[in-house]
Write a protein that holds these residues in place. Structure first.
Motif, PDB file in Angstrom:
ATOM      1  N   SER A 106       0.839  -1.202   0.000  1.00 13.97           N
ATOM      2  CA  SER A 106       0.000   0.000   0.000  1.00 13.97           C
ATOM      3  C   SER A 106       0.877   1.256   0.000  1.00 13.97           C
ATOM      4  CB  SER A 106      -0.953  -0.010   1.202  1.00 13.97           C
ATOM      5  OG  SER A 106      -0.248  -0.309   2.376  1.00 13.97           O
ATOM      6  N   PHE A 111      -0.358   3.030  -5.589  1.00 10.81           N
ATOM      7  CA  PHE A 111      -1.496   2.904  -4.663  1.00 10.81           C
ATOM      8  C   PHE A 111      -1.690   4.203  -3.883  1.00 10.81           C
ATOM      9  CE2 PHE A 111      -3.951   1.320  -1.008  1.00 10.81           C
ATOM     10  CZ  PHE A 111      -4.997   0.743  -1.710  1.00 10.81           C
ATOM     11  N   GLN A 112      -0.587   4.838  -3.565  1.00 16.24           N
ATOM     12  CA  GLN A 112      -0.699   6.130  -2.874  1.00 16.24           C
ATOM     13  C   GLN A 112      -1.430   7.131  -3.768  1.00 16.24           C
ATOM     14  OE1 GLN A 112       0.060   7.148   0.316  1.00 16.24           O
ATOM     15  NE2 GLN A 112       0.177   4.937   0.611  1.00 16.24           N
ATOM     16  N   LEU A 115      -5.093   6.315  -3.781  1.00 14.26           N
ATOM     17  CA  LEU A 115      -5.787   6.788  -2.574  1.00 14.26           C
ATOM     18  C   LEU A 115      -6.012   8.298  -2.628  1.00 14.26           C
ATOM     19  CD1 LEU A 115      -4.097   4.806   0.355  1.00 14.26           C
ATOM     20  CD2 LEU A 115      -6.299   4.361  -0.764  1.00 14.26           C
ATOM     21  N   ARG A 122      -6.106   4.503  -9.796  1.00 17.30           N
ATOM     22  CA  ARG A 122      -7.155   3.644  -9.206  1.00 17.30           C
ATOM     23  C   ARG A 122      -7.477   2.457 -10.118  1.00 17.30           C
ATOM     24  NH1 ARG A 122      -9.741   5.958  -4.762  1.00 17.30           N
ATOM     25  NH2 ARG A 122     -11.740   4.894  -4.885  1.00 17.30           N
ATOM     26  N   PHE A 127     -10.870  -1.393  -7.045  1.00 14.34           N
ATOM     27  CA  PHE A 127     -11.736  -0.610  -6.149  1.00 14.34           C
ATOM     28  C   PHE A 127     -13.191  -0.855  -6.553  1.00 14.34           C
ATOM     29  CE2 PHE A 127      -7.806   1.767  -5.528  1.00 14.34           C
ATOM     30  CZ  PHE A 127      -7.891   2.191  -4.211  1.00 14.34           C
ATOM     31  N   ALA A 151     -11.630   2.244   1.783  1.00 14.77           N
ATOM     32  CA  ALA A 151     -10.777   3.427   1.607  1.00 14.77           C
ATOM     33  C   ALA A 151     -11.693   4.518   1.080  1.00 14.77           C
ATOM     34  CB  ALA A 151      -9.645   3.148   0.634  1.00 14.77           C
ATOM     35  N   GLY A 152     -12.093   5.437   1.938  1.00 10.85           N
ATOM     36  CA  GLY A 152     -13.059   6.466   1.540  1.00 10.85           C
ATOM     37  C   GLY A 152     -14.407   5.821   1.284  1.00 10.85           C
ATOM     38  N   TYR A 156     -11.147  -1.669  -1.446  1.00 14.06           N
ATOM     39  CA  TYR A 156     -10.178  -2.244  -2.384  1.00 14.06           C
ATOM     40  C   TYR A 156      -9.911  -3.698  -2.004  1.00 14.06           C
ATOM     41  CZ  TYR A 156      -6.499  -1.498   1.129  1.00 14.06           C
ATOM     42  OH  TYR A 156      -5.756  -1.521   2.277  1.00 14.06           O
TER      43      TYR A 156
END
Ligand code: NOJ
Length: 521
Positions: A106, A111-112, A115, A122, A127, A151-152, A156
């Motif tokens: 992650s 991936f950062q 996010l 993405r 996701f 995540a939000g 994922y």
């Protein structure tokens, strides 16, 4: 036509963080490994498979890769890697790395960015919207718990730890990226890759619920599309003209499924795990060997045998289970007779080394090192342990730093006593250096067997009649291998063995109980 070097190679698996520490931080590193290359060369192995040593936050000890084209500074960075590779090659050995294509860390830049809301990034992961407050489907992580993390607004997919998001292999950018990664390391000189969960990568396009029970999830693995990836990688590897190899880690329901990955235009090699899940039983061993030889050889590939690795209980403890109370066959728990387990482990590996094909040995296996079964809970680091709330103890017990010497702060592993996993006081009894040169030791048995293997050209395996259900014997080229599974000795029409798994001076014309011996045919 010359035979590919890897078809009969014996490869030594180095779990780097536990092999040898050069700088006293309690964590193994590349210069530590380099300092032990003389030992590996003298042992007689053809090469090394190095577990992942890329930059990683270590949620799964390197199998969560943050950067695929660098080496973690704690292991010495790229300069130490280049030194190692040069020294391995100078000794005529090969170096295989570990490719982790199903998921990254992650912390990986992609991936950062995902996010942070970057849509292109993405799309390189999986996701999805949840079902109300629930995850998008019912898939379970291999390490326990749901395979989805929120995540939000979205979730994922991570087939393993939440720190290991799965790539979306339906996005061509992912495939292109991994081809660049392979080229980066092949250009640098590595001789091949072990491929982590090579049967995963693709997931069912609609991500439906899995209704097939716990364990194997046929919607998340072994999807037909994955074979094209292996065809592309094979082509890429072959384009170098250096006889590079790719060894798949593939857990699929049948040997027939496994053989599909070994078709002539796919992977050169894949581990044959069948023998690794068998208890100490002559009939089961014979059936497993026959299945491997018949079904794998039918593809033109050779069998890649293995009895141990960094994910399973060490052979001496696994085969020493006399009463199995819980745990999977790879990590059985129950009543363990260690002395018996060591006898069985030595006999098993000597049998394995006589088989046609290549063999992977796990560090410490050559010293008949047992599993550390009683690591304190607060020392355990494996996500399997953490995610199952301790119901599954996990894999730390086979990853404890190696004992090289009988004493010293960490039995010669490091100048520090503070190793990343604690070593038990009895570890020094298995010190590798204390076995080197000692007749009858496990280390010397391996050294002798590897030397004989080299000197004797292989050949097909031909089973021999033994008149006993608990005794297996076969001829291969100029050798006969006899394994007595039960406690009673077996009389044989051969002289003194060339090598025996029994620690005592070998007797002429007889193989003791729970022993393998090789004879000149
Ligand atoms: C298989 C590796 O051998 C294991 O150590 C790892 O945890 C999983 N794949 C996930 O990468």
């Amino acid at each position: 036509m010359t035979t590919s070097w890897w078809r009969e190679a014996v490869i030594y698996q180095v779990y780097l963080r536990s092999f040898a520490d050069s700088d006293g931080d309690g964590l193994g590193d590349l210069d530590g490994l380099r300092s032990r290359l003389d030992y590996l060369q003298a042992l007689g192995v053809d090469g090394i498979w190095l577990n992942p040593c890329y930059p990683s936050p270590d949620r799964d000890h390197g199998y969560d890769v943050a950067d695929y084209v660098d080496i973690d500074a704690r292991y010495g960075g790229l300069p130490a890697f280049d030194r190692l590779l040069a020294d391995v090659h100078a000794r005529g050995m090969k170096l295989l790395m570990d490719l982790v294509p199903n998921h990254c860390s992650s912390d990986h830049a992609w991936f950062q960015a995902a996010l942070a809301g970057d849509q292109d990034a993405r799309d390189r992961f999986i996701f999805r919207k949840g079902r109300g407050d629930d995850p998008p489907n019912n898939w379970q992580s291999v390490f326990g718990g749901p395979a989805w993390t929120r995540a939000g607004d979205d979730w994922y997919l991570h087939s393993f730890d939440p720190g290991q998001p799965d790539f979306n292999w339906r996005n061509p950018e992912v495939g292109a990226y991994f081809e660049d990664v392979l080229r980066f390391w092949f250009d640098r000189g590595v001789d091949g890759f072990r491929i982590d969960v090579a049967h995963m990568l693709f997931k069912h396009v609609d991500l439906p619920d899995w209704t097939g029970g716990s364990g194997y999830n046929g919607l998340a693995q072994n999807r037909p599309e994955v074979h094209d990836v292996h065809r592309r990688w094979r082509k890429l590897a072959d384009s170098y003209g250096r006889d590079l190899t790719l060894v798949g880690e593939i857990w699929v329901p049948t040997v027939a499924d496994l053989a599909l990955y070994l078709r002539p235009d796919e992977l050169p090699q894949a581990f044959f795990f069948d023998l690794l899940v068998r208890p100490w039983d002559a009939t089961l061993f014979r059936a497993s060997i026959t299945r491997g030889l018949e079904e794998i050889a039918a593809t033109g590939a050779v069998v890649t045998w293995t009895l141990a690795n960094h994910d399973v209980h060490r052979t001496a403890s696994r085969l020493g289970v006399v009463e199995h109370t819980s745990g999977p066959p790879t990590r059985p728990r129950g009543v363990v007779d260690t002395a018996l387990g060591i006898r069985r482990a030595r006999a098993a590996v000597l049998l394995e080394l006589a088989l046609p094909g290549s063999v992977y040995l796990y560090q410490g296996e050559e010293a008949a090192l047992p599993e550390v079964l009683d690591l304190p809970d607060d020392a355990r680091q494996d996500p399997t342990f953490l995610r199952t709330g301790g119901a599954e103890v996990g894999r730390d017990g086979c990853r404890v730093p190696l004992p090289w010497t009988t004493d010293g702060p960490s039995f010669g592993f490091s100048s520090s006593a503070d190793t990343w996993l604690p070593q038990p006081p009895w570890f020094g009894d298995y010190a590798i250096e204390s076995q080197a040169g000692v007749a009858g030791s496990a280390v010397e048995m391996h050294r002798a067997a590897l030397a004989i293997r080299r000197a004797h050209p292989g050949g097909e395996l031909e089973w021999l009649e033994t008149g006993r259900e608990d005794v297996l014997a076969f001829r291969r080229g100029g050798l006969v291998c006899v394994t007595v599974f039960g406690p009673e000795p077996h009389t044989v029409p051969y002289g003194t063995p060339l090598v025996s798994s029994d620690a005592d001076e070998p007797a002429e014309g007889s193989v003791p109980g729970v022993t393998t011996a090789w004879f000149q045919a």
